[in-house]
Enzyme design. Structure first.
Site, PDB file in Angstrom:
ATOM      1  N   HIS A 165       0.834  -1.220   0.000  1.00 51.15           N
ATOM      2  CA  HIS A 165       0.000   0.000   0.000  1.00 51.15           C
ATOM      3  C   HIS A 165       0.867   1.267   0.000  1.00 51.15           C
ATOM      4  O   HIS A 165       0.441   2.299   0.484  1.00 51.15           O
ATOM      5  CB  HIS A 165      -0.940   0.044   1.208  1.00 51.15           C
ATOM      6  CG  HIS A 165      -1.716  -1.213   1.427  1.00 51.15           C
ATOM      7  ND1 HIS A 165      -2.977  -1.409   0.915  1.00 51.15           N
ATOM      8  CD2 HIS A 165      -1.386  -2.377   2.071  1.00 51.15           C
ATOM      9  CE1 HIS A 165      -3.411  -2.616   1.258  1.00 51.15           C
ATOM     10  NE2 HIS A 165      -2.456  -3.231   1.947  1.00 51.15           N
ATOM     11  N   SER A 286      15.421  21.454 -16.174  1.00 46.98           N
ATOM     12  CA  SER A 286      14.221  22.237 -16.427  1.00 46.98           C
ATOM     13  C   SER A 286      14.631  23.530 -17.116  1.00 46.98           C
ATOM     14  O   SER A 286      15.674  24.097 -16.812  1.00 46.98           O
ATOM     15  CB  SER A 286      13.521  22.542 -15.103  1.00 46.98           C
ATOM     16  OG  SER A 286      12.708  23.695 -15.233  1.00 46.98           O
ATOM     17  N   LYS A 292      16.571  21.980 -10.975  1.00 44.91           N
ATOM     18  CA  LYS A 292      15.915  20.703 -11.264  1.00 44.91           C
ATOM     19  C   LYS A 292      16.797  19.701 -12.006  1.00 44.91           C
ATOM     20  O   LYS A 292      17.591  20.039 -12.861  1.00 44.91           O
ATOM     21  CB  LYS A 292      14.650  20.928 -12.118  1.00 44.91           C
ATOM     22  CG  LYS A 292      13.495  21.569 -11.403  1.00 44.91           C
ATOM     23  CD  LYS A 292      12.919  20.744 -10.256  1.00 44.91           C
ATOM     24  CE  LYS A 292      12.197  19.509 -10.727  1.00 44.91           C
ATOM     25  NZ  LYS A 292      10.949  19.845 -11.423  1.00 44.91           N
ATOM     26  N   GLU A 299      10.038   8.411 -16.716  1.00 48.85           N
ATOM     27  CA  GLU A 299       8.706   8.987 -16.950  1.00 48.85           C
ATOM     28  C   GLU A 299       8.211   8.633 -18.351  1.00 48.85           C
ATOM     29  O   GLU A 299       7.045   8.284 -18.543  1.00 48.85           O
ATOM     30  CB  GLU A 299       8.751  10.507 -16.805  1.00 48.85           C
ATOM     31  CG  GLU A 299       8.946  10.981 -15.379  1.00 48.85           C
ATOM     32  CD  GLU A 299       9.168  12.482 -15.332  1.00 48.85           C
ATOM     33  OE1 GLU A 299       8.174  13.222 -15.360  1.00 48.85           O
ATOM     34  OE2 GLU A 299      10.328  12.924 -15.292  1.00 48.85           O
ATOM     35  N   TYR A 326      -9.584 -13.285 -45.521  1.00 46.48           N
ATOM     36  CA  TYR A 326      -8.848 -12.024 -45.600  1.00 46.48           C
ATOM     37  C   TYR A 326      -9.813 -10.881 -45.832  1.00 46.48           C
ATOM     38  O   TYR A 326     -10.728 -10.971 -46.659  1.00 46.48           O
ATOM     39  CB  TYR A 326      -7.791 -12.036 -46.721  1.00 46.48           C
ATOM     40  CG  TYR A 326      -7.019 -10.723 -46.762  1.00 46.48           C
ATOM     41  CD1 TYR A 326      -5.913 -10.524 -45.954  1.00 46.48           C
ATOM     42  CD2 TYR A 326      -7.462  -9.663 -47.558  1.00 46.48           C
ATOM     43  CE1 TYR A 326      -5.243  -9.309 -45.939  1.00 46.48           C
ATOM     44  CE2 TYR A 326      -6.801  -8.439 -47.544  1.00 46.48           C
ATOM     45  CZ  TYR A 326      -5.689  -8.270 -46.737  1.00 46.48           C
ATOM     46  OH  TYR A 326      -5.033  -7.066 -46.714  1.00 46.48           O
TER      47      TYR A 326
END
Ligand code: ARG
Length: 469
Positions: A165, A286, A292, A299, A326
């Site tokens: 969790h 950044s 940054k 990501e 087809y």
């Protein structure tokens, strides 16, 4: 109809029955050459074996066969040198190559398509292509597994919190966590390998969908192209794209696994966790915030899982409701397959590189693994070992935890006498299970996080991956 139009219409390989030229908009709409050109090599490999089979069966002469083989080799060289001109009005890779062959060698080129249809031809090309790429994927998966095994060896002994969790649950070895990914990607390898076995069936010879009356030898073609079997039903063969669908499923699961890993890397790289440092070369900055350092690679890997799963959905919807056999809809199989393939390959390759550029902050991991009542289960198990029923033990430890929380203490801050107020079953030896090391090393069950189990697992994995331990 003008003579010119007449000529254009019959310039199409299928132009015979047409009296009008195809509308330019239709050529644009139906063409697939801009993406199926990537099948050129497999199309040529298939055609060469097909031509040799035709010659062996006396359907073309040896001279014609020789001219075809030479012509196809020439076309391949032309494509690979970048000089080949792909023509949109010739629709797809199959007709581009066939037309170029006839332009090159004349009459024998017109015999290549004997006893063959683009329906079985495209099924062959895609299988050949995916079979090759499947092998490449297996290698990339292995490289990622290797990356994890190397890290697991490097950080052997480092403790960290294990989560459920996303709450700190029980202390584990970092290596145990890393080897979990080796198992995950191992299943992916098995899945791709299983798919490769199932898809390795020769479709060529189904012709348009009913087979052919000409005396072909499918077994010969299968042997030459490395297929252990020929497809059993010509109609199923023309209609079937399960092999592409299964590929997309396997690819989706792999990308999903990469995405779960990516999520952890993103979390761990953030200050809130601060578990890892990703090398500068594998991060980006950044444009506005000078401080940054962003984990863009994980990501993007996470983001791309949407697109790979989307490819699977796309082909499933394309196939849904298609009657035998087809249908041109099937041409829509290639773009999702190619896109998913490119995406998974690139994601695996960059993941392997990224793993080489991750440094774990072992002190920080240890700190996070300490306290927070993460050894509460160990205390309960301790009581169970002293014969207390687990439910009762759970209750006793729950009361101890509540007491500690009230007093702002950790379990390890408790004196033995204090602990014994909750249960006189508790004795001197309790301290062994309350420490992080004690907890980790007590988990000796098969597949558990104890040092001995993790070292065994790592040794087995290193052996499987051919890494000298
Ligand atoms: N480009 C077509 C495809 O990808 C090849 C097969 C075309 N067959 C046909 N009967 N039009 O499916």
């Amino acid at each position: 109809m003008s003579d010119q139009q007449q000529k254009n219409a019959s310039a199409k390989l299928w132009g015979g029955r047409f009296s009008e030229t195809t509308a330019a908009s239709v050529e644009d709409f139906t063409a697939s050459i801009h993406y199926d050109a990537r099948l050129y090599r497999h199309d040529i490999i298939g055609s060469k074996v097909h031509a040799r089979m035709l010659a062996k069966q006396g359907l073309i002469s040896d001279e014609e066969c020789a001219a075809i083989l030479k012509g196809l080799d020439g076309i391949r060289a032309e494509i690979e040198s970048g000089r080949f001109e792909f023509r949109r009005e010739l629709e797809d890779i199959h007709m581009n190559i066939e037309k170029a062959l006839t332009d090159r060698i004349g009459a024998p080129g017109e015999k290549l398509h004997t006893a063959r249809s683009r329906n079985d031809q495209v099924a062959l090309d895609l299988r050949l292509y995916l079979r090759e790429e499947g092998e490449a994927l297996l290698e990339l998966l292995e490289a990622v597994q290797r990356g994890f095994a190397v890290l697991a060896r490097r950080y052997l002994g480092t403790v960290m919190p294990g989560y459920t969790h996303l709450q700190r649950a029980q202390p584990v070895l970092l290596s145990h966590h890393l080897l979990a990914y080796v198992e995950m990607f191992g299943r992916d390898r098995d899945r791709f390998a299983d798919w490769l076995k199932r898809m390795n069936v020769l479709p060529l010879g189904a012709a348009a969908m009913a087979g052919t009356g000409l005396p072909i030898d499918r077994e010969f073609v299968a042997r030459e192209l490395g297929f252990p079997a020929v497809s059993a039903n010509s109609m199923d063969t023309a209609a079937d794209r399960d092999f592409a669908l299964e590929f997309l499923f396997c690819a989706s699961v792999t990308q999903l696994h990469l995405s779960r890993l990516a999520e952890e890397l993103v979390l761990w790289a953030g200050k809130e966790f601060d578990f890892i440092e990703i090398g500068d070369r594998y991060c980006t900055g950044s444009s506005i915030m000078p401080q940054k350092k962003n984990p863009d690679i994980p990501e993007l890997i996470r983001g791309k899982s949407g697109r790979v799963t989307g490819a699977l959905m796309s082909l499933m919807m394309t196939l849904k409701g298609l009657p035998m056999t087809y249908n041109r809809d099937l041409q829509e199989d290639k773009e999702p397959v190619f896109d998913a393939l490119d995406t998974v390959k690139a994601s695996l390759a960059i993941t392997a590189e990224l793993l080489e550029n991750v440094r774990f902050r072992t002190e920080r991991l240890r700190e996070a693994a300490t306290g927070g009542f993460m050894t509460a289960t160990d205390l309960a198990d301790y009581l169970v070992r002293k014969n207390m029923p687990f439910r009762q033990a759970h209750g006793v430890v729950g009361r101890i935890v509540a007491h500690c929380q009230e007093k702002g203490m950790e379990l390890t801050d408790m004196e033995l006498e204090e602990l014994r107020q909750f249960s006189d079953t508790i004795a001197e030896d309790v301290m062994d299970v309350l420490t992080v090391e004690g907890s980790v090393n007590s988990r000796v069950s098969a597949g558990g996080t104890a040092g001995v189990r993790v070292e065994e697992a790592l040794a087995r994995i290193e052996q499987q991956l051919g890494i000298a331990g």
